[in-house]
Structures are given as C-alpha cells and as structure tokens.
Write an enzyme that holds these catalytic residues in place. Structure first.
Site, PDB file in Angstrom:
ATOM      1  N   TRP A  25       6.456  -9.983   1.595  1.00 42.23           N
ATOM      2  CA  TRP A  25       5.844  -9.240   2.701  1.00 42.23           C
ATOM      3  C   TRP A  25       6.491  -9.637   4.028  1.00 42.23           C
ATOM      4  CZ3 TRP A  25       3.102  -9.948   7.214  1.00 42.23           C
ATOM      5  CH2 TRP A  25       2.344  -8.856   7.659  1.00 42.23           C
ATOM      6  N   ASP A  69       0.787  -1.249   0.000  1.00 42.72           N
ATOM      7  CA  ASP A  69       0.000   0.000   0.000  1.00 42.72           C
ATOM      8  C   ASP A  69       0.817   1.298   0.000  1.00 42.72           C
ATOM      9  OD1 ASP A  69      -1.573  -2.111   0.780  1.00 42.72           O
ATOM     10  OD2 ASP A  69      -2.117  -1.261   2.716  1.00 42.72           O
ATOM     11  N   SER A 118      -0.296   0.209   7.518  1.00 47.22           N
ATOM     12  CA  SER A 118      -0.661   1.363   6.686  1.00 47.22           C
ATOM     13  C   SER A 118      -1.194   2.550   7.469  1.00 47.22           C
ATOM     14  CB  SER A 118      -1.712   0.950   5.651  1.00 47.22           C
ATOM     15  OG  SER A 118      -1.048   0.259   4.627  1.00 47.22           O
ATOM     16  N   GLU A 158     -10.539  -2.235   4.130  1.00 50.82           N
ATOM     17  CA  GLU A 158      -9.222  -1.755   4.548  1.00 50.82           C
ATOM     18  C   GLU A 158      -8.969  -0.383   3.922  1.00 50.82           C
ATOM     19  OE1 GLU A 158      -6.565  -5.738   4.977  1.00 50.82           O
ATOM     20  OE2 GLU A 158      -6.843  -5.100   2.923  1.00 50.82           O
TER      21      GLU A 158
HETATM   22  C1  FRU Z   1      -3.876  -3.712   2.767  1.00 51.87           C
HETATM   23  C2  FRU Z   1      -3.269  -4.113   4.091  1.00 51.87           C
HETATM   24  C3  FRU Z   1      -3.619  -3.087   5.169  1.00 51.87           C
HETATM   25  C4  FRU Z   1      -2.506  -3.281   6.162  1.00 51.87           C
HETATM   26  C5  FRU Z   1      -1.330  -3.550   5.261  1.00 51.87           C
HETATM   27  C6  FRU Z   1      -0.270  -4.445   5.829  1.00 51.87           C
HETATM   28  O1  FRU Z   1      -3.194  -4.167   1.648  1.00 51.87           O
HETATM   29  O2  FRU Z   1      -3.722  -5.407   4.456  1.00 51.87           O
HETATM   30  O3  FRU Z   1      -4.906  -3.253   5.708  1.00 51.87           O
HETATM   31  O4  FRU Z   1      -2.309  -2.148   6.963  1.00 51.87           O
HETATM   32  O5  FRU Z   1      -1.846  -4.123   4.082  1.00 51.87           O
HETATM   33  O6  FRU Z   1       0.858  -4.485   5.008  1.00 51.87           O
END
Ligand code: FRU
Length: 467
Positions: free
Chosen positions: A44, A20, A77, A183
């Site tokens: 990730w 994000d 995020s 989100e």
């Molecule tokens: C959306 C998300 C957010 C979270 C972030 C973690 O893509 O799941 O809700 O803050 O990615 O990387």
C-alpha cells in the site's frame, strides 16, 4: 518466483498493489474498473487509481493509471458516473495527513482525466471523511453522493443540481450501537418482490454490512435497524456496485483483508477482486434478504465439463477427476439432498498437501469453510474456519463453488449466504471428494464447468494498452 497464484476469472493488476474497487461504471459497452493502486510497488502507498476495462467481466484490458497521487494528496477511494453529456465524472477522496476532502475529476473517454477546478467540493475539516459514492435517484436530475464519516459510523448524503462545485447535505444515516469504522458506502436501488427497494452497504470490521430500506431522495431509512452480513468469509471488503449496469446490483469487492493483505505470496502484484456478483432481493418469512449470484456475463463464459443427476454425492469425486487450475477456474454447482446426513463435506484437495473442506450442516443450519490447511500459513491471522447461516429447503441445499488459483468462493442457498476466502495452495491440481458420515447424501444435480485460460494469453489478462 513463477506467477503461480494469478487468477483467471478474477481481476488482478498486472503489477503493483490494489485494494478497493473504485469508479465502477458501465458506459453502454465497457465495464470500467478503477481501483486503489500503488503503481510503484506491491504494498500500500502512493495511492492512485488504476483502470481496466472489460466487455464480459472476465477479460480485463489494463489502461493507463487514471488518477495519480501528487505531492500534496493521495487519491483515495471513490466512484464514477456518466453525465447527461456523456462525460464521465469521478468523485474521490483527497487524502493528506489529518485531512480528507472530496474531489472530482472529469473524462471524455475514461482514460484521460482532468481534475475539477473547484476541488475540493466537500471539506468538513475532518481527518476521517471519505469514499464518495455517486448515484442517482429516479425522476431526479440532481447528482447524489454518499460519503462516510468512518469514526462516527455515519453515511452522509449530498445532492448537486448541476453546479458541480456545490453539494448540499440532504440527510444522514447511522445505527445506534454500530461498531468498528464505516468505509466505502454504496447505495443502489434493487428490484424487490414488491417493487424497488434500496440497499445501502458499508464496509466495517473486515467485511460488508447491507441494510435494505427506503431512500426518499434525501435520506435512507432501513426496514430493520440491523444489517445482513454480505459475505461470511474473511476476504470480501469495500464492495461497490457498477453505476448504470444493465442489472442494478452488479458489483465486486476487494478480495483480501487488511489483517494480512501485505503478506499474500504473489509476484510483483498484490490484490484481486471477487468474482463479479449480481445482488437481488428475496423474501424469507416476510423479511427482505439480499441474495447473490455470480454475474450472468461471467457464467456465459463457462465451458461445461460434466453433469450428474440423482446420484450418490460421493460420485462427484470420481467424475471430477483432477482439474488443473493453471488452465482455468472451476465452477461447481450442486443441488444436494441432505436428508438424514448430519453433515456433508465437500473436500477441495490441492495436490497431496493442501485441502479446503466446505461443510454443510442442515440441522445446525451452518455452512463452514476451513482454510487452516489450505497452504503455507502466510500470516498468523490467515488460517481460520469461517461460518455462515444455512437454511435447508425441503431437506435440500444448493451450492455454487468458484475455485480459482488463489481463491474459493461459496454461494449457498440461492446466494443467501456466501463465503469468500483467499487460499494459496502449493499445487494447481484440484480434486474433490464428498463425505457424508452417518448417512447418504444424494446429489439431485451437479454441474462442473470451467473458464479456460486459453486465448494464448497468460491467464485471462490482456495487458497491452493499445489494443
Ligand atoms: C478501505 C480504505 C478506504 C480508503 C482506502 C485507502 O479499504 O481504507 O476507506 O479510501 O482504503 O486505500
């Protein structure tokens, strides 16, 4: 592996993973783009905030990691805003197993951040409570924050009157029967034909939903209880707008999809943002709709290659020739008269092997993007055909297609419908052909332009931190 897929006109990290966009804020000179980032790898994890700055939304200068994860929490995020005293305030989610809370950090220059002593500032004791978006409302000095309760498909609004440790809930927004998880909320006031209107966006099920309505200072009320899908392609998620942008509604989304985000065949880096876009409101049969265009700052950077007027659309192919995507991104704008053509297809051909057809069907009212043969199938969920609504206007359709080294973005019908898709073709040699079986499609106007790689730098990136 050569860095074949690094885009020219889209932000991508020099190394490591991004998802994000976070903390989008314009400080009067620089656009800041923070992002969910793994500094230690191209998958990730270790979620921290990367930081890059740009004056033109095309050239990005990478800055040091802004907010590092620590042994307790990952930095999920969030957003940023400039305070009255000129400091920058960031709000982010502190994430640990089973608990998400909202935290703040402050910076004088955007580079060096100090976590707020009063963290966390919001703690509901919940496992899913995240992605704070800071915003302001006109004629009010207080700071506002929209935060998602993802599994309850709710956005809560908070306000703080100067004391950053103290945030009061002012309202909440949900929609009956909403699906998925919500989100990354974003709330911005856009200029509408009959005055300003608020747009609330939430990300869910691999895309973003936009609601247009009223924010009365406490809560949001949509004009209609259903959303407009912001983009009909597979790779548009976590859209966020820049706070303090000269034109509100300037934003980017993460150009990927959780289904296969880890399978993209890039080299030491992974993840990119969409082309920056400006969102506006238009009226269609009495209803406000959100439209998108490529940000003006990006368009200004283009070099025009050729124009064509009032010609058989098939001529586009010959004039287009072969464009080398290793040398820049390509912008194709066309205003087509579909007239008696049941369908018109614009084939993007990459070398001999890979192709991405974009098909306009006036009568059916659809625009389709097909990436089933866009390159190697990097994941079972990757190949697909994506469809959005298309309205012809006096038999005509306007289209902008942005092609970079790993993406195709289609903005059709004044940006009422957009489709964003990653592609990983085996060749950088792009040609175009137009087919209109059963009719003649006239191109009222066509313009092809590029953003050149140039500047002697690889792609459009400047990676030195001290420049
Ligand atoms: C959306 C998300 C957010 C979270 C972030 C973690 O893509 O799941 O809700 O803050 O990615 O990387």
């Amino acid at each position: 592996m050569p860095d074949r897929h690094r885009p020219h006109a889209h932000y991508s990290p020099p190394h490591g993973w991004v998802n994000d966009p976070n903390g989008l804020v314009f400080d009067g000179r620089h656009y800041h783009l923070f992002a969910q980032h793994n500094p230690h790898g191209d998958t990730w994890g270790n979620m921290s905030w990367s930081h890059a700055v740009s004056e033109d939304l095309v050239h990005w200068q990478e800055r040091p990691v802004a907010l590092w994860c620590d042994e307790h929490d990952m930095v999920f995020s969030g957003s940023a805003i400039v305070l009255d005293d000129g400091r920058m305030l960031a709000a982010y989610t502190s994430h640990r197993e089973g608990r998400q809370t909202q935290s703040l950090a402050l910076s004088e220059d955007g580079d060096v951040w100090r976590r707020f002593e009063g963290n966390p500032v919001l703690d509901l004791g919940m496992a899913d409570f995240r992605d704070p978006k800071l915003f302001r409302v006109p004629f009010s000095r207080s700071l506002r924050m929209a935060v998602a309760l993802p599994t309850e498909r709710t956005v809560r609004f908070y306000a703080s009157d100067g004391d950053l440790a103290n945030w009061e809930q002012t309202g909440e927004f949900t929609v009956e029967g909403a699906k998925g998880i919500w989100e990354c909320p974003d709330l911005v006031e856009l200029a509408g034909p009959d005055g300003p209107r608020w747009m609330l966006t939430v990300s869910n099920e691999g895309g973003c939903d936009a609601y247009v309505g009223e924010f009365d200072g406490a809560t949001f009320r949509p004009d209609r209880p259903f959303a407009q899908r912001l983009d009909h392609g597979p790779d548009f998620y976590a859209f966020q707008t820049w706070n303090h942008a000269r034109r509100p509604g300037l934003g980017v989304a993460w150009m990927s999809n959780w289904k296969y985000a880890h399978a993209t065949p890039t080299n030491g880096w992974r993840g990119a943002m969409t082309i920056p876009r400006e969102l506006s409101l238009a009226v269609d049969e009495g209803t406000l709709v959100v439209t998108q265009s490529v940000a003006e700052a990006v368009l200004c950077r283009r070099t025009r290659l050729f124009d064509l007027r009032n010609a058989d659309a098939r001529l586009i192919g010959g004039l287009f020739g072969v464009q080398d995507l290793s040398q820049g991104a390509v912008f194709l704008e066309a205003s087509m008269q579909l007239a008696d053509c049941p369908s018109v297809t614009l084939n993007l051909q990459f070398g001999d092997a890979d192709t991405v057809p974009i098909t306009l069907e006036g009568l059916k009212g659809t625009v389709r993007l097909d990436r089933r043969r866009s390159g190697p199938a990097i994941h079972p969920e990757f190949p697909g055909v994506y469809k959005g609504p298309l309205q012809t206007r006096e038999g005509g359709v306007d289209l902008m297609v942005v092609i970079d080294r790993c993406s195709v973005e289609v903005l059709a019908d004044g940006g009422r419908t957009t489709l964003t898709a990653l592609v990983f073709p085996r060749s950088d040699r792009l040609s175009v052909s137009v087919e209109a079986p059963g009719g003649t499609c006239m191109a009222k106007s066509v313009a092809v332009s590029r953003i050149e790689a140039g500047d002697g730098a690889p792609g459009r990136k400047v990676f030195d931190l001290d420049a």
